[in-house]
Scaffold this motif. Sequence first.
Motif, PDB file in Angstrom:
ATOM      1  N   PHE A 160      45.533  45.815  30.448  1.00 30.28           N
ATOM      2  CA  PHE A 160      44.425  44.869  30.360  1.00 30.28           C
ATOM      3  C   PHE A 160      44.654  43.612  31.199  1.00 30.28           C
ATOM      4  O   PHE A 160      43.747  42.800  31.358  1.00 30.28           O
ATOM      5  CB  PHE A 160      44.187  44.464  28.904  1.00 30.28           C
ATOM      6  N   THR A 161      45.874  43.431  31.713  1.00 34.21           N
ATOM      7  CA  THR A 161      46.149  42.251  32.535  1.00 34.21           C
ATOM      8  C   THR A 161      45.630  42.409  33.962  1.00 34.21           C
ATOM      9  O   THR A 161      45.705  41.464  34.752  1.00 34.21           O
ATOM     10  CB  THR A 161      47.665  41.961  32.592  1.00 34.21           C
ATOM     11  N   GLY A 162      45.097  43.587  34.320  1.00 35.88           N
ATOM     12  CA  GLY A 162      44.616  43.839  35.679  1.00 35.88           C
ATOM     13  C   GLY A 162      43.646  42.784  36.199  1.00 35.88           C
ATOM     14  O   GLY A 162      43.823  42.264  37.310  1.00 35.88           O
ATOM     15  N   PRO A 163      42.581  42.430  35.441  1.00 28.88           N
ATOM     16  CA  PRO A 163      41.654  41.408  35.945  1.00 28.88           C
ATOM     17  C   PRO A 163      42.319  40.053  36.203  1.00 28.88           C
ATOM     18  O   PRO A 163      41.898  39.322  37.102  1.00 28.88           O
ATOM     19  CB  PRO A 163      40.615  41.300  34.823  1.00 28.88           C
ATOM     20  N   LEU A 164      43.348  39.712  35.430  1.00 32.55           N
ATOM     21  CA  LEU A 164      44.048  38.443  35.665  1.00 32.55           C
ATOM     22  C   LEU A 164      44.778  38.474  37.004  1.00 32.55           C
ATOM     23  O   LEU A 164      44.738  37.499  37.773  1.00 32.55           O
ATOM     24  CB  LEU A 164      45.044  38.170  34.524  1.00 32.55           C
ATOM     25  N   PHE A 165      45.446  39.583  37.295  1.00 35.19           N
ATOM     26  CA  PHE A 165      46.103  39.724  38.596  1.00 35.19           C
ATOM     27  C   PHE A 165      45.068  39.684  39.719  1.00 35.19           C
ATOM     28  O   PHE A 165      45.287  39.068  40.767  1.00 35.19           O
ATOM     29  CB  PHE A 165      46.893  41.030  38.658  1.00 35.19           C
ATOM     30  N   ALA A 166      43.918  40.350  39.500  1.00 35.26           N
ATOM     31  CA  ALA A 166      42.883  40.375  40.535  1.00 35.26           C
ATOM     32  C   ALA A 166      42.349  38.970  40.810  1.00 35.26           C
ATOM     33  O   ALA A 166      42.179  38.577  41.976  1.00 35.26           O
ATOM     34  CB  ALA A 166      41.743  41.298  40.107  1.00 35.26           C
ATOM     35  N   ALA A 167      42.064  38.211  39.756  1.00 35.38           N
ATOM     36  CA  ALA A 167      41.551  36.853  39.942  1.00 35.38           C
ATOM     37  C   ALA A 167      42.568  35.981  40.678  1.00 35.38           C
ATOM     38  O   ALA A 167      42.205  35.181  41.552  1.00 35.38           O
ATOM     39  CB  ALA A 167      41.211  36.241  38.582  1.00 35.38           C
ATOM     40  N   ALA A 168      43.849  36.133  40.337  1.00 31.04           N
ATOM     41  CA  ALA A 168      44.887  35.345  40.999  1.00 31.04           C
ATOM     42  C   ALA A 168      45.004  35.715  42.478  1.00 31.04           C
ATOM     43  O   ALA A 168      45.116  34.836  43.348  1.00 31.04           O
ATOM     44  CB  ALA A 168      46.229  35.547  40.291  1.00 31.04           C
ATOM     45  N   LEU A 169      44.968  37.012  42.786  1.00 34.23           N
ATOM     46  CA  LEU A 169      45.086  37.450  44.177  1.00 34.23           C
ATOM     47  C   LEU A 169      43.875  37.014  45.007  1.00 34.23           C
ATOM     48  O   LEU A 169      44.022  36.612  46.172  1.00 34.23           O
ATOM     49  CB  LEU A 169      45.231  38.973  44.223  1.00 34.23           C
ATOM     50  N   ILE A 170      42.672  37.086  44.423  1.00 35.37           N
ATOM     51  CA  ILE A 170      41.471  36.648  45.138  1.00 35.37           C
ATOM     52  C   ILE A 170      41.539  35.156  45.418  1.00 35.37           C
ATOM     53  O   ILE A 170      41.158  34.683  46.500  1.00 35.37           O
ATOM     54  CB  ILE A 170      40.210  37.010  44.332  1.00 35.37           C
ATOM     55  N   PHE A 171      42.035  34.383  44.459  1.00 28.73           N
ATOM     56  CA  PHE A 171      42.155  32.935  44.676  1.00 28.73           C
ATOM     57  C   PHE A 171      43.168  32.630  45.774  1.00 28.73           C
ATOM     58  O   PHE A 171      42.936  31.774  46.639  1.00 28.73           O
ATOM     59  CB  PHE A 171      42.569  32.239  43.379  1.00 28.73           C
ATOM     60  N   LEU A 172      44.293  33.343  45.778  1.00 28.87           N
ATOM     61  CA  LEU A 172      45.313  33.106  46.799  1.00 28.87           C
ATOM     62  C   LEU A 172      44.820  33.516  48.187  1.00 28.87           C
ATOM     63  O   LEU A 172      45.139  32.861  49.187  1.00 28.87           O
ATOM     64  CB  LEU A 172      46.590  33.881  46.452  1.00 28.87           C
ATOM     65  N   ALA A 173      44.037  34.615  48.253  1.00 31.48           N
ATOM     66  CA  ALA A 173      43.588  35.114  49.553  1.00 31.48           C
ATOM     67  C   ALA A 173      42.389  34.357  50.097  1.00 31.48           C
ATOM     68  O   ALA A 173      42.303  34.077  51.290  1.00 31.48           O
ATOM     69  CB  ALA A 173      43.256  36.601  49.443  1.00 31.48           C
ATOM     70  N   LEU A 174      41.440  34.005  49.203  1.00 28.68           N
ATOM     71  CA  LEU A 174      40.172  33.425  49.653  1.00 28.68           C
ATOM     72  C   LEU A 174      39.934  32.009  49.163  1.00 28.68           C
ATOM     73  O   LEU A 174      38.944  31.386  49.571  1.00 28.68           O
ATOM     74  CB  LEU A 174      39.005  34.307  49.180  1.00 28.68           C
ATOM     75  N   ARG A 175      40.814  31.517  48.276  1.00 32.19           N
ATOM     76  CA  ARG A 175      40.614  30.212  47.653  1.00 32.19           C
ATOM     77  C   ARG A 175      39.262  30.156  46.937  1.00 32.19           C
ATOM     78  O   ARG A 175      38.602  29.126  46.906  1.00 32.19           O
ATOM     79  CB  ARG A 175      40.699  29.085  48.691  1.00 32.19           C
TER      80      ARG A 175
END
Length: 304
Positions: free
Chosen positions: A93-108
């Motif tokens: 269930f932690t998948g969306p948290l990793f996705a949100a973090a990666l999107i923020f790091l890549a695209l701000r």
Amino acid sequence: MSLYLASYLAIALSIRLLSGYLTVIEIGLLRSVGSLAIAGSVAWTSGATERRSFIPRSLRDDVIRSVLHLIGSLALIWSLAHLPLAVVTTIEFTGPLFAAALIFLALRRKPAAGSALGLTILTAGIGLLLLRLDAVPNRDIVVALGAVAMLTTTNLMLAKLAAQRGTLSIVLLMHAIQLPLYLLLWLLVPDHWSAPPQPYRLAFPAPEFAIIGGAVFALIVGGFVSQAVLANASRHGTPLQLCSADTLRVPLITLAAYLALAEWPPQDLLLPGLVVLCGVILTSLPQPAGSRIRSDQLAPQADR
């Protein structure tokens, strides 16, 4: 997406059953060989012009994604084989948290208000669940978390590839890259490093050969279908929505584990699990047009 959920459900139960007979690497190798055979057969029936379009000019992104997917898949197979399903589903269930973090790091780019609320509820539910799983060794949690992080990363990379090429090309290249790596691991890694536990039994009587044969078939077909459907779905939603919807398979796996294997999570995990599910559903809902992060937005960022 419903087809993806069904195929992943078949994969999870197959891994659970086959883990009593095969090593972690052998299960991954079997899935790779079967999926490559299916993808190769479909590609062979295509015209010569279409076959030439399967190979892109650069394989860098395909190689990186394939290696990350291989490592994440082995870690997930190990988790499904050695940990209670309640623990594995909690970590997934932690998948969306990793996705949100990666999107923020890549695209701000920060998530929209509705997604942010869903992620907040999701985080609170996961915190409650992990507090009630304090008996699980830290090493096991790290392996499961690593699997989710790597597979979430490959889902985001898949969104970029799907914006550039066809689904069959992506799936075919992934398994073609992974197969020699699986063979190398199978030859070099000692069996006792990924030895199978005691065989899992169905909750209802069935001949053992039928169980093994059905599990192998479901693993191979489900492995091919899940990747094909996920690649196609990435063209119709944002990466964060995709990763959130991906976790909706978790309650299905829990229910199927109870029906097929007589495994049911402890009662004290059900209420936090419902909180997590509410967060996932909120995060996967459609976003306002202005806040939508498309898969094609990921491509320029990744090439800079």
